[in-house]
Design an enzyme around this catalytic site. Structure first.
Site, PDB file in Angstrom:
ATOM      1  N   MET A  21      20.389  20.650  -2.076  1.00  0.00           N
ATOM      2  CA  MET A  21      22.109  19.500  -2.652  1.00  0.00           C
ATOM      3  C   MET A  21      22.695  20.350  -2.880  1.00  0.00           C
ATOM      4  SD  MET A  21      18.093  17.761  -5.071  1.00  0.00           S
ATOM      5  CE  MET A  21      17.157  19.533  -4.367  1.00  0.00           C
ATOM      6  N   HIS A  46      15.550  22.568   0.880  1.00  0.00           N
ATOM      7  CA  HIS A  46      16.072  21.025   0.507  1.00  0.00           C
ATOM      8  C   HIS A  46      17.537  20.448  -0.382  1.00  0.00           C
ATOM      9  CE1 HIS A  46      15.822  17.271  -2.836  1.00  0.00           C
ATOM     10  NE2 HIS A  46      17.014  16.618  -1.701  1.00  0.00           N
ATOM     11  N   MET A  66      20.113  23.626  -5.037  1.00  0.00           N
ATOM     12  CA  MET A  66      20.979  22.943  -6.389  1.00  0.00           C
ATOM     13  C   MET A  66      22.435  23.601  -6.664  1.00  0.00           C
ATOM     14  SD  MET A  66      18.479  20.326  -8.900  1.00  0.00           S
ATOM     15  CE  MET A  66      17.417  20.246  -8.409  1.00  0.00           C
ATOM     16  N   MET A 102      14.334  10.081  -1.703  1.00  0.00           N
ATOM     17  CA  MET A 102      14.240  10.314  -3.243  1.00  0.00           C
ATOM     18  C   MET A 102      13.964   9.227  -3.601  1.00  0.00           C
ATOM     19  SD  MET A 102      15.684  13.770  -3.272  1.00  0.00           S
ATOM     20  CE  MET A 102      15.445  13.431  -5.685  1.00  0.00           C
ATOM     21  N   ASP A 130      10.151  11.946  -2.468  1.00  0.00           N
ATOM     22  CA  ASP A 130      10.869  12.963  -3.786  1.00  0.00           C
ATOM     23  C   ASP A 130      10.394  12.702  -4.557  1.00  0.00           C
ATOM     24  OD1 ASP A 130      11.171  15.696  -4.774  1.00  0.00           O
ATOM     25  OD2 ASP A 130      12.758  15.964  -3.290  1.00  0.00           O
ATOM     26  N   SER A 158       7.287  21.520  -5.069  1.00  0.00           N
ATOM     27  CA  SER A 158       8.522  21.781  -5.650  1.00  0.00           C
ATOM     28  C   SER A 158       8.669  22.832  -6.323  1.00  0.00           C
ATOM     29  CB  SER A 158       8.851  20.039  -6.185  1.00  0.00           C
ATOM     30  OG  SER A 158      10.349  21.391  -6.828  1.00  0.00           O
ATOM     31  N   ASP A 198      13.881  23.586  -4.008  1.00  0.00           N
ATOM     32  CA  ASP A 198      14.603  22.431  -3.679  1.00  0.00           C
ATOM     33  C   ASP A 198      16.653  23.711  -4.177  1.00  0.00           C
ATOM     34  OD1 ASP A 198      14.030  19.970  -4.359  1.00  0.00           O
ATOM     35  OD2 ASP A 198      12.857  20.767  -5.898  1.00  0.00           O
ATOM     36  N   HIS A 253       7.907  23.073  -1.159  1.00  0.00           N
ATOM     37  CA  HIS A 253       9.366  22.473  -1.381  1.00  0.00           C
ATOM     38  C   HIS A 253      10.243  22.895  -1.719  1.00  0.00           C
ATOM     39  CE1 HIS A 253      11.420  18.807  -0.795  1.00  0.00           C
ATOM     40  NE2 HIS A 253      12.090  19.320  -2.725  1.00  0.00           N
TER      41      HIS A 253
HETATM   42  O1  LIG Z   1      14.880  17.885  -5.447  1.00  0.00           O
HETATM   43  C1  LIG Z   1      14.471  17.028  -6.367  1.00  0.00           C
HETATM   44  C2  LIG Z   1      14.836  16.857  -7.521  1.00  0.00           C
HETATM   45  O2  LIG Z   1      16.372  16.495  -7.524  1.00  0.00           O
HETATM   46  C3  LIG Z   1      12.527  17.286  -6.331  1.00  0.00           C
HETATM   47  O3  LIG Z   1      11.797  17.734  -5.185  1.00  0.00           O
HETATM   48  C4  LIG Z   1      12.004  17.782  -7.699  1.00  0.00           C
HETATM   49  O4  LIG Z   1      11.797  19.262  -7.862  1.00  0.00           O
HETATM   50  C5  LIG Z   1      10.734  16.691  -8.380  1.00  0.00           C
HETATM   51  O5  LIG Z   1       9.678  16.732  -9.072  1.00  0.00           O
HETATM   52  P1  LIG Z   1       9.055  16.068  -9.802  1.00  0.00           P
HETATM   53  O6  LIG Z   1      10.238  14.840  -9.978  1.00  0.00           O
HETATM   54  O7  LIG Z   1       7.885  15.552  -8.725  1.00  0.00           O
HETATM   55  O8  LIG Z   1       8.818  16.783 -11.027  1.00  0.00           O
HETATM   56 FE   LIG Z   2      13.413  17.560  -3.194  1.00  0.00          FE
END
Ligand SMILES: O=C(CO)[C@@H](O)[C@H](O)COP(=O)(O)O
Ligand SMILES: [Fe+2]
Length: 228
Positions: A70, A68, A38, A139, A177, A9, A36, A34
């Site tokens: 969010m 991903h 947000m 998640m 994740d 990520s 993310d 990956h």
């Molecule tokens: O989607 C998410 C958080 O919302 C993840 O993708 C995190 O970025 C994962 O991070 P780690 O828990 O591996 O540090």
């Molecule tokens: Fe994620």
């Protein structure tokens, strides 16, 4: 074929050097990026959008980019990420007004589609859309931040999702994740995951290759245990 995919990520990467960070982690053996997204609405944090995805493609990244989302609502950003070069696009079902339509939108755009389940979101959202899924993402932390601790109850949910996938005729990846580390990845794989997001566990180490190799060694043990 390697049944297991490692997806760092980039939330935990150094954003000031993002292209280089992505190159480094792929050269170190990662399979998937990956990404993310947000929106400070669906989750209490704000990250990166389609322009950054497009910039990574222009930089020369050819590996799959696993977006991903969010965000809420989802359809406008789905369209933008299709144009920006995403490979997978996943969203949280409760964030879409029309789940079936959003999944179809992703596939019509040539991307692979998936649903994401928070720790307390029931898996039953998949009931009527199995034929439209390329990925189920569970998640194992509440979404919004990297570096949180793996919630152990997710292991049972993984087993349930694995059973549902295996009982179907569909080719659906099962991604996990949140809080994935070298010391728990084996147990997570044995519970049924085949795609592993790891942010802080990889980017907060000095040697990405050593960390990814250590994860692969654990996954090899899991592969033997589950007879993949
Ligand atoms: O989607 C998410 C958080 O919302 C993840 O993708 C995190 O970025 C994962 O991070 P780690 O828990 O591996 O540090
Ligand atoms: Fe994620």
């Amino acid at each position: 074929m390697n049944p297991y995919l490692i997806a760092p990520s980039i939330l935990s990467a150094d954003f000031a050097r993002l292209g280089e960070e992505v190159d480094n982690v792929l050269n170190a053996g990662a399979d998937v990026v990956h990404f993310d997204v947000m929106d400070n609405h669906y989750v209490p944090n704000l990250t990166i959008g389609p322009m950054v995805c497009e910039a990574l493609r222009k930089h020369g990244v050819t590996a799959p980019i696993d977006v991903h989302l969010m965000v809420s609502p989802v359809d406008d950003l789905i369209r933008m990420f299709i144009d920006a070069g995403a490979s997978y696009i996943t969203f949280h079902p409760e964030a879409s007004n029309h789940i079936d339509r959003s999944l179809q939108l992703i596939r019509d755009g040539g991307c692979k589609a998936g649903l994401v389940f928070n720790p307390a979101t029931p898996l039953s959202y998949i009931d009527h859309v199995m034929d439209k899924l390329d990925m189920i993402l569970l998640m194992s932390v509440n979404p919004g931040f990297g570096g949180q601790k793996f919630i152990p109850g997710t292991l049972d949910k993984l087993r349930e999702a694995r059973k549902r996938i295996d009982a179907s005729n569909y080719n659906i990846r099962l991604e996990i994740d949140g809080g994935v580390k070298t010391d728990n990845i084996r147990e997570i794989a044995e519970a049924g995951a085949d795609t592993f997001v790891a942010g802080s566990a990889i980017f907060n180490t000095d040697d990405y290759r050593a960390t990814i190799d250590a994860m692969r060694a654990e996954l090899e043990q899991a592969r033997r245990a589950v007879g993949q």
